[in-house]
Design a protein around this motif. Structure first.
Motif, short mmCIF file in Angstrom:
data_model
loop_
_atom_site.label_atom_id
_atom_site.label_comp_id
_atom_site.label_asym_id
_atom_site.label_seq_id
_atom_site.Cartn_x
_atom_site.Cartn_y
_atom_site.Cartn_z
N GLN A 72 3.48 -6.72 4.04
CA GLN A 72 3.86 -8.18 3.59
C GLN A 72 5.09 -8.12 3.24
OE1 GLN A 72 0.44 -9.79 1.30
NE2 GLN A 72 -0.61 -8.08 2.26
N ASP B 229 11.14 0.44 -2.83
CA ASP B 229 9.66 0.82 -2.34
C ASP B 229 9.94 2.60 -2.48
OD1 ASP B 229 7.41 -0.33 0.00
OD2 ASP B 229 7.50 1.88 -0.12
N MET C 52 6.88 3.19 -8.09
CA MET C 52 6.42 2.32 -8.96
C MET C 52 5.46 2.99 -9.87
SD MET C 52 8.00 -0.26 -8.13
CE MET C 52 7.01 -1.74 -9.00
N ASN D 101 4.96 -6.78 -4.93
CA ASN D 101 4.08 -6.71 -3.94
C ASN D 101 3.49 -5.22 -3.73
OD1 ASN D 101 3.03 -7.52 -0.95
ND2 ASN D 101 4.77 -5.74 -0.51
N TYR E 269 -10.02 -0.04 -6.61
CA TYR E 269 -9.11 -1.13 -6.15
C TYR E 269 -9.26 -2.50 -6.67
CZ TYR E 269 -6.41 -3.81 -2.61
OH TYR E 269 -5.36 -4.81 -1.82
N LYS F 27 -6.71 -4.73 -8.96
CA LYS F 27 -6.25 -6.10 -8.62
C LYS F 27 -7.01 -7.31 -9.41
CE LYS F 27 -4.00 -4.85 -5.24
NZ LYS F 27 -2.41 -5.30 -4.89
N ILE G 225 -5.27 -8.92 5.88
CA ILE G 225 -3.82 -9.12 6.56
C ILE G 225 -3.53 -7.81 7.44
CG2 ILE G 225 -1.58 -9.70 6.01
CD1 ILE G 225 -3.30 -11.90 4.81
N THR H 171 -1.57 -5.46 8.24
CA THR H 171 -0.57 -4.55 8.06
C THR H 171 -0.65 -2.92 7.73
OG1 THR H 171 -1.37 -4.31 5.50
CG2 THR H 171 0.05 -6.30 5.95
N1 LIG Z 1 -3.44 -6.12 4.04
C1 LIG Z 1 -4.34 -6.45 3.21
O1 LIG Z 1 -5.59 -6.86 3.75
C2 LIG Z 1 -4.31 -6.90 1.85
C3 LIG Z 1 -5.23 -7.71 1.43
C4 LIG Z 1 -5.27 -7.96 0.07
C5 LIG Z 1 -4.16 -7.73 -0.88
N2 LIG Z 1 -3.10 -6.68 -0.29
C6 LIG Z 1 -2.07 -6.47 -1.06
O2 LIG Z 1 -0.85 -6.75 -0.48
C7 LIG Z 1 0.21 -5.86 -0.99
C8 LIG Z 1 1.07 -5.44 0.15
O3 LIG Z 1 0.34 -4.62 0.99
P1 LIG Z 1 0.33 -4.65 2.58
O4 LIG Z 1 -0.85 -5.14 3.28
O5 LIG Z 1 1.87 -5.33 3.10
O6 LIG Z 1 0.24 -3.11 3.05
P2 LIG Z 1 1.34 -2.00 2.85
O7 LIG Z 1 1.07 -0.79 3.23
O8 LIG Z 1 2.22 -2.12 4.37
O9 LIG Z 1 2.60 -2.26 1.78
C9 LIG Z 1 2.59 -1.68 0.55
C10 LIG Z 1 3.87 -1.00 0.30
O10 LIG Z 1 3.68 -0.63 -1.04
C11 LIG Z 1 4.44 0.58 -1.21
N3 LIG Z 1 4.11 1.51 -2.14
C12 LIG Z 1 2.83 2.18 -2.22
N4 LIG Z 1 2.88 2.83 -3.22
C13 LIG Z 1 4.19 3.14 -3.74
C14 LIG Z 1 4.50 3.44 -4.81
N5 LIG Z 1 4.01 4.46 -5.73
N6 LIG Z 1 6.05 3.17 -5.24
C15 LIG Z 1 6.54 2.27 -4.40
N7 LIG Z 1 5.95 1.59 -3.50
C16 LIG Z 1 4.95 1.83 -3.14
C17 LIG Z 1 4.32 1.26 0.34
O11 LIG Z 1 5.21 2.12 0.55
C18 LIG Z 1 4.24 -0.16 1.22
O12 LIG Z 1 5.55 -0.40 1.70
C19 LIG Z 1 -0.47 -4.68 -1.62
O13 LIG Z 1 -0.34 -5.03 -2.98
C20 LIG Z 1 -1.94 -4.87 -1.17
O14 LIG Z 1 -2.82 -4.06 -2.06
C21 LIG Z 1 -3.18 -6.45 1.17
#
Ligand SMILES: NC(=O)c1ccc[n+]([C@@H]2O[C@H](COP(=O)([O-])OP(=O)(O)OC[C@H]3O[C@@H](n4cnc5c(N)ncnc54)[C@H](O)[C@@H]3O)[C@@H](O)[C@H]2O)c1
Length: 271
Positions: free
Chosen positions: A30, A49, A78, A104, A170, A174, A203, A205
């Motif tokens: 995302q 990131d 982070m 994000n 989780y 959240k 989503i 991803t």
């Molecule tokens: N994919 C889903 O179904 C879903 C559903 C609900 C919420 N989310 C939330 O959406 C957001 C984006 O997730 P996504 O689905 O794109 O997955 P993703 O894993 O592709 O993206 C998460 C990003 O966070 C980065 N990250 C993780 N740990 C980190 C750290 N210590 N420092 C810096 N960056 C860090 C990762 O490298 C990655 O680029 C997240 O907060 C996730 O919890 C995702």
């Protein structure tokens, strides 16, 4: 004081022309989709990131889609509050302002209570929740220089309900982001800074791919069906479908939207 739209056009392309958007967790999923969509609206990007290779791919995707976009990237873990502070200061220094914070970054965690360690608890809450608090704090001097500041915090439907077994860490991280959004929206309203929270449903991803890859092959279809049974469209969302809502929240079309807890989930938390 309340947030007011300025003279910039509220609709059409270039809705964020010249504004600076900081995206944490921009290396994939995302966050990458958001980088491209924000760039299409004319924004300058500050992307961070922990995954440097992924960040580079995002930068290439942005420059391929919207040549000439001003992009600053930095490796930031982070969990490291000092690194967050350094990055926010660098962004403010470089662009003179932070108009949008799109928080994000996040990790998933699935595991039985009996197996969870203190380290697990801290890792999940540091990355998902603590980082959001300190990113907003660090970005505040830059946000205060904006005439249309907006913060978008990415929580999850799992912040409101427990969708599966072994989701306690989780879900609690959240859920904390939802409360944080409301409290920050209240605190920052006098400064004209809007704060909203997205609750994505499932989503497609890398996070979801990893989630399925970690389970035995014979369980994957069953779990996929279970997850999608809550989606009224019976499909995963695409990262762009979430990022589009983030872009909307950042524009002057959303000047009366703050403290919003906004699902982007095809009814996932509603049924
Ligand atoms: N994919 C889903 O179904 C879903 C559903 C609900 C919420 N989310 C939330 O959406 C957001 C984006 O997730 P996504 O689905 O794109 O997955 P993703 O894993 O592709 O993206 C998460 C990003 O966070 C980065 N990250 C993780 N740990 C980190 C750290 N210590 N420092 C810096 N960056 C860090 C990762 O490298 C990655 O680029 C997240 O907060 C996730 O919890 C995702």
């Amino acid at each position: 004081m309340t947030s007011t739209a300025d003279q910039r056009p509220a609709t059409g392309p270039g809705r964020l022309a010249g504004r600076t958007v900081l995206i944490a967790g921009a290396a994939g999923g995302q966050g990458r989709a958001g980088a491209v969509l924000f760039a299409r609206q004319g924004a300058n990007l500050a992307l961070c990131d922990i995954d440097e290779v992924g960040l580079e791919t995002t930068q290439d995707a942005v420059r391929g889609d919207v040549p000439g976009t001003d992009v600053l990237t930095a490796r930031v873990d982070m969990r490291d509050v000092a690194a967050i502070e350094r990055f926010a200061a660098e962004v403010t220094d470089r662009f003179g302002v932070i108009d949008v914070v799109y928080n994000n970054a996040g990790i998933n965690h699935v595991g039985a209570l009996a197996d969870a360690s203190e380290e697990d608890f801290e890792r999940v809450h540091d990355i998902n929740l603590k980082s959001a608090f300190f990113l907003v704090k660090a970005a505040l001097p830059g946000l205060k220089r904006s005439t249309s500041a907006s913060i978008i915090i990415v929580s999850s439907g799992a912040g409101l309900l427990a969708p599966a077994d072994g989701n306690a860490l989780y879900c609690s991280s959240k859920g904390g982001l939802i409360s944080l959004t409301r409290a920050l929206a209240r605190d920052l309203a006098p400064l004209g800074i809007r704060v909203n929270c997205l609750l994505p449903g499932p989503i497609e991803t890398p996070m979801v791919h990893k989630f399925f890859a970690a389970m035995p092959a014979e369980r994957q279809q069953e779990v996929r069906d279970e997850v999608l049974s809550r989606s009224l469209f019976k499909r995963f969302g695409q990262p762009e479908e979430v990022a589009a809502m983030a872009v909307f929240l950042a524009t002057d079309e959303a000047t009366y939207v703050t403290a919003g807890i906004i699902p982007v989930d095809a009814g996932w938390i509603a049924v």
